[in-house]
Design an enzyme around this catalytic site. Sequence first.
Site, short mmCIF file in Angstrom:
data_model
loop_
_atom_site.label_atom_id
_atom_site.label_comp_id
_atom_site.label_asym_id
_atom_site.label_seq_id
_atom_site.Cartn_x
_atom_site.Cartn_y
_atom_site.Cartn_z
N CYS A 127 -1.54 -4.02 -9.29
CA CYS A 127 -2.17 -5.27 -8.88
C CYS A 127 -1.19 -6.40 -9.11
CB CYS A 127 -3.45 -5.50 -9.71
SG CYS A 127 -4.25 -7.07 -9.34
N HIS B 108 -12.91 -1.14 0.40
CA HIS B 108 -11.58 -0.89 -0.18
C HIS B 108 -11.55 -1.46 -1.59
CE1 HIS B 108 -7.04 -0.88 0.05
NE2 HIS B 108 -7.20 -1.87 -0.81
N HIS C 133 -9.87 -1.54 -5.63
CA HIS C 133 -8.83 -1.24 -6.62
C HIS C 133 -9.53 -1.00 -7.96
CE1 HIS C 133 -4.94 -2.55 -4.53
NE2 HIS C 133 -5.87 -2.38 -3.61
N ASN D 121 -4.83 1.03 -6.59
CA ASN D 121 -5.92 1.50 -5.74
C ASN D 121 -6.73 2.56 -6.48
OD1 ASN D 121 -5.49 0.73 -2.60
ND2 ASN D 121 -3.52 0.83 -3.65
N ARG E 184 0.41 3.35 2.60
CA ARG E 184 0.55 1.90 2.85
C ARG E 184 0.27 1.10 1.58
NH1 ARG E 184 -1.68 -2.98 2.50
NH2 ARG E 184 -3.70 -2.09 3.04
N ASP E 185 -0.97 0.95 1.21
CA ASP E 185 -1.28 0.07 0.07
C ASP E 185 -0.82 0.67 -1.25
OD1 ASP E 185 -2.22 -2.35 -0.89
OD2 ASP E 185 -4.20 -1.56 -1.36
#
Lengths: 317, 317
Positions: B245, B212, B214, B254, B20-21
Amino acid sequence: MSTPSISWPEKVSLCEVGLRDGLQNEKVIPSIEQKLQLLDAVVASGVKIIEIGAFVHPKAVPQMADTDTLCRTMKKVDGVEYRALVPNIKGVQRAFDAGLSKAKLTVSASEAHCLANFNSTPVKMIEGFADCAEFAAKNAMTLSGAISTSFGCPFQGKVPFEQVENAVRSFVKLGITELSLSDTTGMANPRQVYELGTAMRQLFPQVQWVMHFHNTRDMALANIVAGIQAGVRMFDGAFAGLGGCPFAPGASGNVASEDVIHMLHEMGIDTGVDLLKAMDTARLAASFVGHAPSSAVLKAGRCVDIVKEKPQAQNNA
Amino acid sequence: MSTPSISWPEKVSLCEVGLRDGLQNEKVIPSIEQKLQLLDAVVASGVKIIEIGAFVHPKAVPQMADTDTLCRTMKKVDGVEYRALVPNIKGVQRAFDAGLSKAKLTVSASEAHCLANFNSTPVKMIEGFADCAEFAAKNAMTLSGAISTSFGCPFQGKVPFEQVENAVRSFVKLGITELSLSDTTGMANPRQVYELGTAMRQLFPQVQWVMHFHNTRDMALANIVAGIQAGVRMFDGAFAGLGGCPFAPGASGNVASEDVIHMLHEMGIDTGVDLLKAMDTARLAASFVGHAPSSAVLKAGRCVDIVKEKPQAQNNA
């Protein structure tokens, strides 16, 4: 689980080792003029401890061959400590002759590493530095010590606690009480750093501790935070994260000074260094060695750089 | 300074958000077959919580357009939690229709960010999720919440504690008690993570916390360690560190799952994941998106990989 509050220090010191451990592992060697330019930039950014080179054999480490010249040519600024890495008495004498009043002796904590490379143990090697200590005492020089492979060794893997302790004890016996626990191979992890740092500080309260991390496996900033939690207040860094790892081609090198400074400032911990100037120094260094800097803050910008509106919006939004 | 001993947990859970991310911010979108291959690899490595996609508008996020198909095609393995990100009731319904029993609602903690993008406040937006909570309760679905910009916002810089607290309280009022504090913009630092994590755990002991991060400014692993010290036991990661980003072109994405797993295992903290398999998954993902993985452990190898001799040398050297 209990969550004890962490008391953070107001200030942490950065030792800039880019001119030594950074350049030492680079293929393109900056000229003496470029090194002087870098040194000026480092001083201008506010760094107070600078490792400018090494008095080693020029054939073994050609990147450091001009350390004598650099020492004789540079303008020394009051309040800044200039030091060089030395392997033995010859190096200490060369450092003295070049006008330096501080030199750093280095030895590996790992017995396997020492035996394989020098056919000696760390303790015997440090005992052999007695002539250095004598020379330094007579000539008003200060010696510090670096203990490499403190967190892991390519020959023996984990390095037993006692081997690090023995190396520290031997340095302390010589009267050398500024010691760096170094992770040249990038094997340290935050738990280990906290535990080794805490134990060493308790065993040797008279020692001024330094920690030296490479970002080989991306743990350097976490290790620095763990070192701070263990009470360590001095950390090495190299502009642009120069250096690489001889055991892992293509891996990251020294932790980038500008990433360390950025993180500490974000945490409200002063370094005395102007981050923007440190970022400029890193760009300059990268241009001299001919590749991109490895630091995150040069790629992404500082946290504040992505904020679109003025800070006063923070409290009104 | 006092150096309290840190009690580390035996186990920490990893939530794999690469599908997903990670993929959401990539230019090359893997095919549905490739996504299924990645999902199989993630499950085979031992990860038990997987965010497989998002039920958002396909025009807004084309990378996630096949999430329905992915859900309907994948083989579900017992003991593995599959979840998707959803923005609203429509997303929850689509997730349910596709056979998922878990969905994650997301909102920004930053009032400035919410007002700028949705002309609403975070609290009002979360109150608007009441229909989602009702639907989930009727259909035996579980909802979790993600609170983005918890550690910093591109519109207002620092996000006041109260804004994060208000968002958490609103989620809790709806009965949603698995909450992720998310740092999409990579602005978090370890001190802030520890302090926010500790305070939130004390205020909301009923919440199951996730964090979560990054790796935009290289602080992700340090932030995870700080989160663990604050008592958090679940962290997101994305294979190969995919993602980037949106506010810092060229910056890291991430935090790489394999770097997280490697660090935790080096710290003696179990993740239940096979690191070598996770590294293989990351290589596969990188080959699908057509660029090198950003993880350090894939470049440098694991710590143990540089040890030349057998581990038994450790105690005999």
